[in-house]
Design an enzyme around this catalytic site. Structure first.
Site, PDB file in Angstrom:
ATOM      1  N   LYS A 114       1.570  -3.882   6.827  1.00 44.44           N
ATOM      2  CA  LYS A 114       2.047  -4.039   5.446  1.00 44.44           C
ATOM      3  C   LYS A 114       3.541  -3.713   5.337  1.00 44.44           C
ATOM      4  O   LYS A 114       4.260  -4.279   4.515  1.00 44.44           O
ATOM      5  CB  LYS A 114       1.262  -3.122   4.505  1.00 44.44           C
ATOM      6  CG  LYS A 114      -0.234  -3.359   4.514  1.00 44.44           C
ATOM      7  CD  LYS A 114      -0.640  -4.647   3.843  1.00 44.44           C
ATOM      8  CE  LYS A 114      -1.172  -4.409   2.477  1.00 44.44           C
ATOM      9  NZ  LYS A 114      -1.893  -5.572   1.933  1.00 44.44           N
ATOM     10  N   SER A 144      -1.395   3.836  10.444  1.00 46.73           N
ATOM     11  CA  SER A 144      -2.357   2.979  11.153  1.00 46.73           C
ATOM     12  C   SER A 144      -1.669   1.637  11.377  1.00 46.73           C
ATOM     13  O   SER A 144      -0.632   1.348  10.750  1.00 46.73           O
ATOM     14  CB  SER A 144      -3.624   2.768  10.306  1.00 46.73           C
ATOM     15  OG  SER A 144      -3.359   1.841   9.261  1.00 46.73           O
ATOM     16  N   THR A 204       0.825  -1.204   0.000  1.00 49.20           N
ATOM     17  CA  THR A 204       0.000   0.000   0.000  1.00 49.20           C
ATOM     18  C   THR A 204       0.866   1.263   0.000  1.00 49.20           C
ATOM     19  O   THR A 204       1.936   1.282   0.627  1.00 49.20           O
ATOM     20  CB  THR A 204      -0.953   0.007   1.214  1.00 49.20           C
ATOM     21  OG1 THR A 204      -1.490   1.307   1.381  1.00 49.20           O
ATOM     22  CG2 THR A 204      -0.283  -0.403   2.499  1.00 49.20           C
ATOM     23  N   TYR A 232      -2.859  -1.159  10.432  1.00 51.78           N
ATOM     24  CA  TYR A 232      -2.979  -1.870   9.158  1.00 51.78           C
ATOM     25  C   TYR A 232      -1.780  -1.537   8.260  1.00 51.78           C
ATOM     26  O   TYR A 232      -1.106  -2.430   7.738  1.00 51.78           O
ATOM     27  CB  TYR A 232      -4.299  -1.500   8.459  1.00 51.78           C
ATOM     28  CG  TYR A 232      -4.211  -1.670   6.966  1.00 51.78           C
ATOM     29  CD1 TYR A 232      -4.120  -2.945   6.402  1.00 51.78           C
ATOM     30  CD2 TYR A 232      -4.131  -0.569   6.103  1.00 51.78           C
ATOM     31  CE1 TYR A 232      -3.972  -3.104   5.041  1.00 51.78           C
ATOM     32  CE2 TYR A 232      -3.989  -0.726   4.743  1.00 51.78           C
ATOM     33  CZ  TYR A 232      -3.908  -2.002   4.212  1.00 51.78           C
ATOM     34  OH  TYR A 232      -3.747  -2.160   2.868  1.00 51.78           O
ATOM     35  N   HIS A 233      -1.538  -0.227   8.074  1.00 49.06           N
ATOM     36  CA  HIS A 233      -0.425   0.165   7.190  1.00 49.06           C
ATOM     37  C   HIS A 233       0.907  -0.365   7.746  1.00 49.06           C
ATOM     38  O   HIS A 233       1.793  -0.777   6.989  1.00 49.06           O
ATOM     39  CB  HIS A 233      -0.381   1.688   7.036  1.00 49.06           C
ATOM     40  CG  HIS A 233      -1.518   2.233   6.209  1.00 49.06           C
ATOM     41  ND1 HIS A 233      -2.571   2.917   6.748  1.00 49.06           N
ATOM     42  CD2 HIS A 233      -1.763   2.172   4.879  1.00 49.06           C
ATOM     43  CE1 HIS A 233      -3.425   3.259   5.778  1.00 49.06           C
ATOM     44  NE2 HIS A 233      -2.962   2.824   4.636  1.00 49.06           N
ATOM     45  N   ARG A 286      -9.349  10.015  12.324  1.00 46.79           N
ATOM     46  CA  ARG A 286      -8.018   9.405  12.237  1.00 46.79           C
ATOM     47  C   ARG A 286      -6.945  10.369  12.740  1.00 46.79           C
ATOM     48  O   ARG A 286      -7.188  11.570  12.823  1.00 46.79           O
ATOM     49  CB  ARG A 286      -7.682   9.068  10.779  1.00 46.79           C
ATOM     50  CG  ARG A 286      -8.747   8.259  10.124  1.00 46.79           C
ATOM     51  CD  ARG A 286      -8.374   7.930   8.702  1.00 46.79           C
ATOM     52  NE  ARG A 286      -9.437   7.155   8.089  1.00 46.79           N
ATOM     53  CZ  ARG A 286      -9.300   6.427   7.003  1.00 46.79           C
ATOM     54  NH1 ARG A 286      -8.148   6.387   6.370  1.00 46.79           N
ATOM     55  NH2 ARG A 286     -10.314   5.739   6.520  1.00 46.79           N
ATOM     56  N   VAL A 287      -5.764   9.826  12.973  1.00 46.49           N
ATOM     57  CA  VAL A 287      -4.611  10.684  13.232  1.00 46.49           C
ATOM     58  C   VAL A 287      -3.780  10.636  11.961  1.00 46.49           C
ATOM     59  O   VAL A 287      -3.167   9.621  11.636  1.00 46.49           O
ATOM     60  CB  VAL A 287      -3.791  10.162  14.432  1.00 46.49           C
ATOM     61  CG1 VAL A 287      -2.568  11.045  14.659  1.00 46.49           C
ATOM     62  CG2 VAL A 287      -4.661  10.124  15.684  1.00 46.49           C
TER      63      VAL A 287
HETATM   64  N1  USQ Z   1     -11.509   9.992   4.123  1.00 41.59           N
HETATM   65  C1  USQ Z   1     -12.402  11.044   4.238  1.00 41.59           C
HETATM   66  N2  USQ Z   1     -13.722  10.727   4.383  1.00 41.59           N
HETATM   67  C2  USQ Z   1     -14.191   9.448   4.397  1.00 41.59           C
HETATM   68  C3  USQ Z   1     -13.269   8.396   4.249  1.00 41.59           C
HETATM   69  C4  USQ Z   1     -11.937   8.699   4.117  1.00 41.59           C
HETATM   70  O1  USQ Z   1     -12.029  12.219   4.241  1.00 41.59           O
HETATM   71  O2  USQ Z   1     -15.401   9.270   4.536  1.00 41.59           O
HETATM   72  C5  USQ Z   1     -10.069  10.282   3.914  1.00 41.59           C
HETATM   73  C6  USQ Z   1      -9.146   9.585   4.913  1.00 41.59           C
HETATM   74  O3  USQ Z   1      -9.028  10.331   6.107  1.00 41.59           O
HETATM   75  C7  USQ Z   1      -7.863   9.468   4.109  1.00 41.59           C
HETATM   76  C8  USQ Z   1      -8.329   9.335   2.663  1.00 41.59           C
HETATM   77  O4  USQ Z   1      -9.694   9.775   2.662  1.00 41.59           O
HETATM   78  O5  USQ Z   1      -7.116  10.639   4.222  1.00 41.59           O
HETATM   79  C9  USQ Z   1      -8.294   7.909   2.129  1.00 41.59           C
HETATM   80  O6  USQ Z   1      -9.052   7.092   2.980  1.00 41.59           O
HETATM   81  P1  USQ Z   1      -9.565   5.635   2.545  1.00 41.59           P
HETATM   82  O7  USQ Z   1     -10.432   5.115   3.645  1.00 41.59           O
HETATM   83  O8  USQ Z   1     -10.129   5.664   1.177  1.00 41.59           O
HETATM   84  O9  USQ Z   1      -8.184   4.865   2.431  1.00 41.59           O
HETATM   85  P2  USQ Z   1      -7.236   4.179   3.524  1.00 41.59           P
HETATM   86  O10 USQ Z   1      -7.846   4.083   4.859  1.00 41.59           O
HETATM   87  O11 USQ Z   1      -5.925   4.864   3.467  1.00 41.59           O
HETATM   88  O12 USQ Z   1      -7.109   2.702   2.996  1.00 41.59           O
HETATM   89  C10 USQ Z   1      -7.481   2.301   1.665  1.00 41.59           C
HETATM   90  C11 USQ Z   1      -7.704   0.793   1.667  1.00 41.59           C
HETATM   91  C12 USQ Z   1      -6.387   0.097   1.982  1.00 41.59           C
HETATM   92  C13 USQ Z   1      -5.300   0.570   1.018  1.00 41.59           C
HETATM   93  C14 USQ Z   1      -5.173   2.086   1.111  1.00 41.59           C
HETATM   94  C15 USQ Z   1      -4.182   2.679   0.141  1.00 41.59           C
HETATM   95  O13 USQ Z   1      -8.706   0.444   2.619  1.00 41.59           O
HETATM   96  O14 USQ Z   1      -6.571  -1.311   1.898  1.00 41.59           O
HETATM   97  O15 USQ Z   1      -4.078  -0.023   1.357  1.00 41.59           O
HETATM   98  O16 USQ Z   1      -6.466   2.671   0.770  1.00 41.59           O
HETATM   99  S1  USQ Z   1      -3.361   4.077   0.825  1.00 41.59           S
HETATM  100  O17 USQ Z   1      -4.367   5.002   1.337  1.00 41.59           O
HETATM  101  O18 USQ Z   1      -2.584   4.683  -0.209  1.00 41.59           O
HETATM  102  O19 USQ Z   1      -2.556   3.588   1.908  1.00 41.59           O
END
Ligand code: USQ
Length: 392
Positions: A195, A189, A154, A191-192, A336-337
């Site tokens: 990975k 996080s 990721t 999770y991250h 989140r943080v």
């Molecule tokens: N976010 C919002 N509003 C929401 C949901 C999310 O503002 O309702 C923001 C989050 O705070 C974050 C961004 O959108 O800054 C991305 O959030 P996300 O939930 O789409 O992505 P993330 O939690 O980072 O995880 C997802 C997948 C994970 C993958 C990752 C790629 O669940 O499996 O590894 O995206 S990355 O984000 O590049 O690490």
């Protein structure tokens, strides 16, 4: 989207771990259009968690036993095995029986909010992700070192550093000498972080035991449709839109359609690299085709465009307006943080060099997802959208 395999190529045995998931199923469906032999593996853990936390996806899809029968129309050499990849003995038996040429490893808990929910969820994420990766490494090392491991990493492993993000590696010059290292990693996080630990394990086994690994640093994915041949609900992936398992763009589209203000967390200036699920499939096909040599860890940054959350919300709002849906946007306290204002410039040229033709985010691609959601609008559960898990 076409498959990159041409019909003359050698057929392979490809094992897909986590074949019931958001990425695993469309990957399996897409590969069923080739002549490769496919072994799909899953233990239905995501289905168990959806039920446990009351966060069911938009459409409830048939189990893999049933969906495999549908794919047999395209490919007779496809089978499903219900196995928990964290169970060492069962997994080693399965691997040694098939000795696959390629394993695509999706069998991980993929959610940052889930991993930060509480101690139990954090531990479950670490336990599941590290055990499944370590069992896979052990199986390859023991039974078939030529097997190409394709691992979903990721972009979040890198975090949001104040320098450009390179594609996997960084050459550090120090006191007149230099060395190439894995690019520094700092997840935001558990999770991250799990990975990051996976990548460290894989790199150790690549350099010590000659394994061949591709690690795909993927950004948040959006979308449902994968190609024209497989254009029906049964081929689409599990579409989560809740606060734990849904990714941001899919969530925003559901929110707009359900007449709920789009939930922008904090200032909304968080930038990530995003990609359409069609491009995930394309990138993995390219990774299969371009296998690394023994002792080689190939790392690609797998995304096509960078956006801030505010930009994404605006894009969804504008696209939905074209189909007469007026979505509003609301900034809410960030559960989140994470840095809300930061530098972000991540390199992502590797996949393009291999031939990736990106499907960029347009009004049309947002409307394509919206049409699917509208078809199932009556199933939207409005109570699972607002964030309930706060990291602090
Ligand atoms: N976010 C919002 N509003 C929401 C949901 C999310 O503002 O309702 C923001 C989050 O705070 C974050 C961004 O959108 O800054 C991305 O959030 P996300 O939930 O789409 O992505 P993330 O939690 O980072 O995880 C997802 C997948 C994970 C993958 C990752 C790629 O669940 O499996 O590894 O995206 S990355 O984000 O590049 O690490």
């Amino acid at each position: 989207m076409e498959n990159v395999f041409d019909r003359e190529e050698r057929t392979m045995k490809i094992m897909i771990l986590g074949a019931d998931g958001y990425l695993g199923w469309p990957m399996a469906a897409n590969l069923s259009l080739t002549k490769n032999k496919l072994i799909l593996v899953d233990n239905y853990i995501k289905r168990t968690l959806f039920k446990k936390y009351g966060k069911e996806p938009l459409v409830s899809l048939p189990r893999l036993e049933t969906r495999c029968k549908i794919l047999k129309k395209y490919n007779k050499n496809i089978s499903f095995v219900k196995t928990d990849c964290t169970n060492t003995q069962k997994f080693l038996n399965l691997f040694s029986r098939h000795k696959p040429d390629v394993v695509i490893h999706f069998a991980e808990l993929p959610s940052a909010p889930y991993s930060m929910h509480n101690f139990k969820e954090g531990w479950k994420t670490l336990d599941n992700n590290l055990k499944s990766t370590f069992n896979l490494i052990t199986a390859v090392k023991t039974y078939n070192r030529k097997c190409h491991i394709i691992k979903l990493g990721t972009m979040g492993e890198y975090g949001t550093p104040n320098i450009d993000i390179e594609e996997g590696w960084l050459t550090v010059k120090h006191k007149g000498r230099q060395q190439k290292f894995l690019y520094p990693r700092q997840g935001s996080s558990l999770y991250h972080t799990s990975k990051i630990m996976d990548t460290d394990l894989l790199w150790f086994y690549v350099r010590t035991f000659g394994l061949r690994v591709t690690d795909l640093m993927q950004g948040p994915v959006y979308g449902v449709k994968i190609n024209k041949t497989l254009d029906a609900d049964q081929f689409y992936p599990t579409f989560a839109y809740d606060d734990m398992f849904g990714t941001v763009l899919n969530r925003f589209i559901v929110q707009g359609i359900a007449n709920i203000p789009l939930t922008v967390y904090g200032s909304g200036n968080q930038i990530r690299g995003y990609l359409d699920i069609k491009d995930t499939i394309q990138c993995i096909n390219l990774a299969i085709k371009h296998a690394p040599k023994a002792n080689e860890l190939r790392i690609y940054n797998q995304f096509t465009q960078q956006f801030s959350v505010n930009e994404l919300a605006k894009k969804v709002q504008n696209a939905l307006k074209k189909i007469h849906i007026n979505a509003s946007i609301k900034k809410i306290k960030n559960p989140r943080v994470e840095k809300e204002k930061h530098y972000y410039n991540a390199k992502h040229s590797g996949m393009k060099k291999l031939g990736l033709k990106p499907s960029l985010l347009t009004d049309r691609s947002i409307i394509e997802i919206a049409e699917y959601v509208i078809k199932h609008k009556n199933k939207i559960n409005k109570t699972i959208i607002q964030p309930k898990s706060f990291w602090k």
